[in-house]
Design a protein around this motif. Structure first.
Motif, mmCIF file in Angstrom:
data_model
loop_
_atom_site.group_PDB
_atom_site.id
_atom_site.type_symbol
_atom_site.label_atom_id
_atom_site.label_comp_id
_atom_site.label_asym_id
_atom_site.label_seq_id
_atom_site.Cartn_x
_atom_site.Cartn_y
_atom_site.Cartn_z
ATOM 1 N N LEU A 72 -7.953 -71.574 -124.112
ATOM 2 C CA LEU A 72 -8.352 -69.962 -123.887
ATOM 3 C C LEU A 72 -8.676 -69.653 -125.396
ATOM 4 O O LEU A 72 -6.944 -69.731 -126.121
ATOM 5 N N LEU A 73 -9.223 -68.408 -126.052
ATOM 6 C CA LEU A 73 -8.678 -68.435 -127.203
ATOM 7 C C LEU A 73 -8.146 -66.604 -126.807
ATOM 8 O O LEU A 73 -9.716 -66.204 -125.994
ATOM 9 N N THR A 74 -7.854 -66.264 -127.777
ATOM 10 C CA THR A 74 -7.687 -64.813 -128.066
ATOM 11 C C THR A 74 -7.103 -63.886 -129.193
ATOM 12 O O THR A 74 -6.975 -64.616 -130.086
ATOM 13 N N ASP A 75 -7.317 -62.721 -129.014
ATOM 14 C CA ASP A 75 -7.064 -61.815 -130.085
ATOM 15 C C ASP A 75 -5.612 -61.893 -130.345
ATOM 16 O O ASP A 75 -5.127 -62.358 -129.100
ATOM 17 N N ASP A 76 -5.039 -60.941 -131.397
ATOM 18 C CA ASP A 76 -3.847 -61.045 -131.726
ATOM 19 C C ASP A 76 -3.299 -59.987 -130.690
ATOM 20 O O ASP A 76 -1.958 -60.145 -130.765
ATOM 21 N N SER A 77 -3.593 -59.350 -129.625
ATOM 22 C CA SER A 77 -3.275 -58.783 -128.465
ATOM 23 C C SER A 77 -3.328 -59.947 -127.030
ATOM 24 O O SER A 77 -2.420 -59.150 -126.272
ATOM 25 N N GLY A 78 -3.741 -60.917 -127.461
ATOM 26 C CA GLY A 78 -3.731 -61.541 -125.808
ATOM 27 C C GLY A 78 -5.173 -61.164 -125.462
ATOM 28 O O GLY A 78 -5.346 -61.549 -124.649
ATOM 29 N N ILE A 79 -5.810 -61.052 -126.107
ATOM 30 C CA ILE A 79 -7.713 -60.249 -124.684
ATOM 31 C C ILE A 79 -8.402 -62.081 -125.265
ATOM 32 O O ILE A 79 -8.205 -62.085 -126.362
ATOM 33 N N ILE A 80 -8.397 -62.079 -124.036
ATOM 34 C CA ILE A 80 -9.580 -63.977 -124.207
ATOM 35 C C ILE A 80 -10.794 -63.229 -124.004
ATOM 36 O O ILE A 80 -11.600 -62.220 -123.575
ATOM 37 N N SER A 81 -10.942 -64.428 -125.320
ATOM 38 C CA SER A 81 -13.003 -64.041 -125.980
ATOM 39 C C SER A 81 -13.149 -65.411 -125.836
ATOM 40 O O SER A 81 -14.573 -65.290 -125.166
ATOM 41 N N PHE A 82 -12.314 -66.554 -125.384
ATOM 42 C CA PHE A 82 -13.501 -68.038 -125.032
ATOM 43 C C PHE A 82 -12.270 -68.464 -123.613
ATOM 44 O O PHE A 82 -10.448 -68.442 -124.221
ATOM 45 N N VAL A 83 -13.102 -68.642 -122.364
ATOM 46 C CA VAL A 83 -12.026 -69.551 -121.430
ATOM 47 C C VAL A 83 -13.143 -71.141 -121.328
ATOM 48 O O VAL A 83 -14.690 -70.944 -121.271
#
Length: 161
Positions: A25-36
């Protein structure tokens, strides 16, 4: 780079990621997922689009939230103290799955600019660990509650129980 070589490399990397034993998973610094990665479906059962734009921590068991959040914050600050954590993640089937999880701060890489989170099914190891603990407790309980005296010695002849 030669176009055919570039296509070969892209094909290679896509297949490595999609067939990996680890979900990514790729996330931003708040944990929002941008890639799975496609391999997440094999582990947790979710399609990539079901998890994208969701907060990664909503999949973490409530009892494991503190350690997950702490590890995530440490990775953002590049102050990691552990290589991985073992936590429960929510599967699409609503079951909790023990997973080894590792975050890696990749904000320094402009092409990724995310926290990469690697997820691996840890169920068998946790089940084996639980059985070992239960077996050891049963053994110790048996030894300590016998009506006869028993000594357990190590290979040097030293009393260990």
């Amino acid at each position: 780079m030669d176009e055919s070589l570039q296509k070969h490399d892209e094909f290679l990397y896509r297949n490595l990621i999609s067939d990996s034993l680890d979900g990514i998973l790729l996330t931003d610094d708040s944990g929002i997922i941008s890639f799975v990665s496609p391999s997440v479906k094999k582990i947790l059962g979710y399609e990539a689009e079901e998890m994208k734009d969701q907060n990664a921590f909503q999949y973490v068991h409530p009892d494991d939230q503190p350690v997950a959040l702490s590890s995530f914050r440490d990775e953002i600050l590049r102050n990691s103290k552990v290589n991985f954590i073992s936590i429960r993640l929510l599967k699409k089937s609503k079951e909790w799955l023990w997973c080894l999880v590792r975050g890696y701060n990749m904000f320094h890489n402009p092409q990724i600019n995310s926290i990469a989170i690697y997820v691996n099914d840890d169920t068998k190891r946790k089940e084996t660990e639980g059985k070992l603990i239960k077996s050891e407790n049963t053994f110790r309980n048996l030894i300590y509650h016998l009506n006869h005296g028993i000594l357990v010695l190590n290979e040097k002849g030293e009393v260990i129980i």
